[in-house]
Design a protein around this motif. Sequence first.
Motif, PDB file in Angstrom:
ATOM      1  N   SER A  80     137.485  92.111  32.686  1.00 44.50           N
ATOM      2  CA  SER A  80     138.210  91.565  31.527  1.00 44.50           C
ATOM      3  C   SER A  80     139.426  92.441  31.210  1.00 44.50           C
ATOM      4  O   SER A  80     139.495  93.605  31.594  1.00 44.50           O
ATOM      5  N   ALA A  81     140.369  91.854  30.510  1.00 47.37           N
ATOM      6  CA  ALA A  81     141.588  92.569  30.142  1.00 47.37           C
ATOM      7  C   ALA A  81     141.283  93.589  29.049  1.00 47.37           C
ATOM      8  O   ALA A  81     140.477  93.332  28.149  1.00 47.37           O
ATOM      9  N   THR A  82     141.937  94.737  29.134  1.00 51.53           N
ATOM     10  CA  THR A  82     141.780  95.770  28.112  1.00 51.53           C
ATOM     11  C   THR A  82     142.808  95.559  27.004  1.00 51.53           C
ATOM     12  O   THR A  82     143.753  94.780  27.153  1.00 51.53           O
ATOM     13  N   SER A  83     142.640  96.272  25.907  1.00 52.47           N
ATOM     14  CA  SER A  83     143.615  96.188  24.821  1.00 52.47           C
ATOM     15  C   SER A  83     144.967  96.732  25.290  1.00 52.47           C
ATOM     16  O   SER A  83     146.018  96.250  24.852  1.00 52.47           O
ATOM     17  N   PHE A  84     144.951  97.709  26.185  1.00 50.03           N
ATOM     18  CA  PHE A  84     146.184  98.223  26.779  1.00 50.03           C
ATOM     19  C   PHE A  84     146.967  97.093  27.442  1.00 50.03           C
ATOM     20  O   PHE A  84     148.172  96.944  27.242  1.00 50.03           O
ATOM     21  N   PHE A  85     146.270  96.263  28.204  1.00 51.78           N
ATOM     22  CA  PHE A  85     146.904  95.142  28.885  1.00 51.78           C
ATOM     23  C   PHE A  85     147.450  94.132  27.896  1.00 51.78           C
ATOM     24  O   PHE A  85     148.576  93.668  28.027  1.00 51.78           O
ATOM     25  N   VAL A  86     146.664  93.772  26.911  1.00 59.58           N
ATOM     26  CA  VAL A  86     147.069  92.754  25.940  1.00 59.58           C
ATOM     27  C   VAL A  86     148.305  93.200  25.176  1.00 59.58           C
ATOM     28  O   VAL A  86     149.265  92.432  25.026  1.00 59.58           O
ATOM     29  N   VAL A  87     148.305  94.418  24.683  1.00 62.64           N
ATOM     30  CA  VAL A  87     149.453  94.931  23.925  1.00 62.64           C
ATOM     31  C   VAL A  87     150.710  94.943  24.789  1.00 62.64           C
ATOM     32  O   VAL A  87     151.784  94.500  24.357  1.00 62.64           O
ATOM     33  N   HIS A  88     150.591  95.413  26.008  1.00 57.80           N
ATOM     34  CA  HIS A  88     151.760  95.485  26.877  1.00 57.80           C
ATOM     35  C   HIS A  88     152.195  94.108  27.376  1.00 57.80           C
ATOM     36  O   HIS A  88     153.380  93.885  27.624  1.00 57.80           O
ATOM     37  N   LEU A  89     151.268  93.192  27.511  1.00 58.83           N
ATOM     38  CA  LEU A  89     151.631  91.822  27.866  1.00 58.83           C
ATOM     39  C   LEU A  89     152.435  91.175  26.735  1.00 58.83           C
ATOM     40  O   LEU A  89     153.443  90.507  26.992  1.00 58.83           O
ATOM     41  N   ILE A  90     152.013  91.389  25.505  1.00 56.54           N
ATOM     42  CA  ILE A  90     152.770  90.863  24.360  1.00 56.54           C
ATOM     43  C   ILE A  90     154.162  91.478  24.319  1.00 56.54           C
ATOM     44  O   ILE A  90     155.159  90.768  24.117  1.00 56.54           O
ATOM     45  N   LEU A  91     154.257  92.774  24.538  1.00 56.41           N
ATOM     46  CA  LEU A  91     155.553  93.456  24.592  1.00 56.41           C
ATOM     47  C   LEU A  91     156.438  92.855  25.687  1.00 56.41           C
ATOM     48  O   LEU A  91     157.636  92.610  25.479  1.00 56.41           O
ATOM     49  N   THR A  92     155.861  92.578  26.825  1.00 63.37           N
ATOM     50  CA  THR A  92     156.601  91.993  27.944  1.00 63.37           C
ATOM     51  C   THR A  92     157.095  90.593  27.612  1.00 63.37           C
ATOM     52  O   THR A  92     158.260  90.261  27.865  1.00 63.37           O
ATOM     53  N   ILE A  93     156.248  89.774  27.030  1.00 65.48           N
ATOM     54  CA  ILE A  93     156.633  88.406  26.682  1.00 65.48           C
ATOM     55  C   ILE A  93     157.760  88.401  25.660  1.00 65.48           C
ATOM     56  O   ILE A  93     158.737  87.660  25.801  1.00 65.48           O
ATOM     57  N   VAL A  94     157.634  89.231  24.626  1.00 70.17           N
ATOM     58  CA  VAL A  94     158.692  89.322  23.609  1.00 70.17           C
ATOM     59  C   VAL A  94     159.994  89.790  24.245  1.00 70.17           C
ATOM     60  O   VAL A  94     161.076  89.266  23.933  1.00 70.17           O
ATOM     61  N   SER A  95     159.924  90.738  25.144  1.00 76.86           N
ATOM     62  CA  SER A  95     161.127  91.240  25.811  1.00 76.86           C
ATOM     63  C   SER A  95     161.761  90.176  26.696  1.00 76.86           C
ATOM     64  O   SER A  95     162.995  90.091  26.782  1.00 76.86           O
ATOM     65  N   PHE A  96     160.954  89.369  27.381  1.00 76.49           N
ATOM     66  CA  PHE A  96     161.501  88.246  28.153  1.00 76.49           C
ATOM     67  C   PHE A  96     162.236  87.273  27.241  1.00 76.49           C
ATOM     68  O   PHE A  96     163.329  86.810  27.560  1.00 76.49           O
ATOM     69  N   ILE A  97     161.635  86.961  26.112  1.00 74.01           N
ATOM     70  CA  ILE A  97     162.264  86.031  25.172  1.00 74.01           C
ATOM     71  C   ILE A  97     163.572  86.598  24.634  1.00 74.01           C
ATOM     72  O   ILE A  97     164.605  85.908  24.639  1.00 74.01           O
ATOM     73  N   LEU A  98     163.562  87.845  24.198  1.00 72.10           N
ATOM     74  CA  LEU A  98     164.778  88.458  23.664  1.00 72.10           C
ATOM     75  C   LEU A  98     165.859  88.601  24.739  1.00 72.10           C
ATOM     76  O   LEU A  98     167.039  88.352  24.472  1.00 72.10           O
ATOM     77  N   GLY A  99     165.468  88.977  25.942  1.00 69.25           N
ATOM     78  CA  GLY A  99     166.433  89.073  27.032  1.00 69.25           C
ATOM     79  C   GLY A  99     167.062  87.733  27.346  1.00 69.25           C
ATOM     80  O   GLY A  99     168.261  87.637  27.604  1.00 69.25           O
ATOM     81  N   THR A 100     166.260  86.687  27.295  1.00 68.81           N
ATOM     82  CA  THR A 100     166.772  85.337  27.542  1.00 68.81           C
ATOM     83  C   THR A 100     167.751  84.930  26.452  1.00 68.81           C
ATOM     84  O   THR A 100     168.845  84.418  26.743  1.00 68.81           O
ATOM     85  N   VAL A 101     167.376  85.142  25.203  1.00 67.60           N
ATOM     86  CA  VAL A 101     168.247  84.771  24.081  1.00 67.60           C
ATOM     87  C   VAL A 101     169.573  85.529  24.146  1.00 67.60           C
ATOM     88  O   VAL A 101     170.645  84.940  23.985  1.00 67.60           O
ATOM     89  N   ILE A 102     169.501  86.819  24.394  1.00 69.89           N
ATOM     90  CA  ILE A 102     170.717  87.627  24.479  1.00 69.89           C
ATOM     91  C   ILE A 102     171.584  87.176  25.652  1.00 69.89           C
ATOM     92  O   ILE A 102     172.807  87.071  25.536  1.00 69.89           O
ATOM     93  N   GLY A 103     170.966  86.899  26.792  1.00 69.99           N
ATOM     94  CA  GLY A 103     171.713  86.416  27.952  1.00 69.99           C
ATOM     95  C   GLY A 103     172.377  85.069  27.695  1.00 69.99           C
ATOM     96  O   GLY A 103     173.520  84.837  28.097  1.00 69.99           O
ATOM     97  N   VAL A 104     171.687  84.174  27.011  1.00 66.20           N
ATOM     98  CA  VAL A 104     172.254  82.857  26.686  1.00 66.20           C
ATOM     99  C   VAL A 104     173.442  83.017  25.733  1.00 66.20           C
ATOM    100  O   VAL A 104     174.460  82.332  25.893  1.00 66.20           O
ATOM    101  N   ILE A 105     173.323  83.902  24.756  1.00 61.02           N
ATOM    102  CA  ILE A 105     174.452  84.156  23.850  1.00 61.02           C
ATOM    103  C   ILE A 105     175.657  84.650  24.646  1.00 61.02           C
ATOM    104  O   ILE A 105     176.787  84.203  24.430  1.00 61.02           O
TER     105      ILE A 105
END
Length: 74
Positions: A39-64
């Motif tokens: 099963s996934a650890t809390s380390f994985f979950v926290v860093h996965l959320i960080l990664t997803i947010v960073s993908f979203i922000l990178g996409t938004v900034i790139g589109v701008i």
Amino acid sequence: MSRRVAWFLLAFGVWSWIIWITFAKNLWASSQSWAPDGSATSFFVVHLILTIVSFILGTVIGVIGWRGLRRSRA
């Protein structure tokens, strides 16, 4: 927005995707990401959320940046 700023934002968006894809691959392969039962650890979950947010922000900034470049050419 100046062309220089637009190029910077676009480059930042692309760079963000490159960096975070590499991070996601390393996160998936890390022994800290998975408990002995598979099963996934809390380390994985926290860093996965960080990664997803960073993908979203990178996409938004790139589109701008992309839109800024398109408008500066018109």
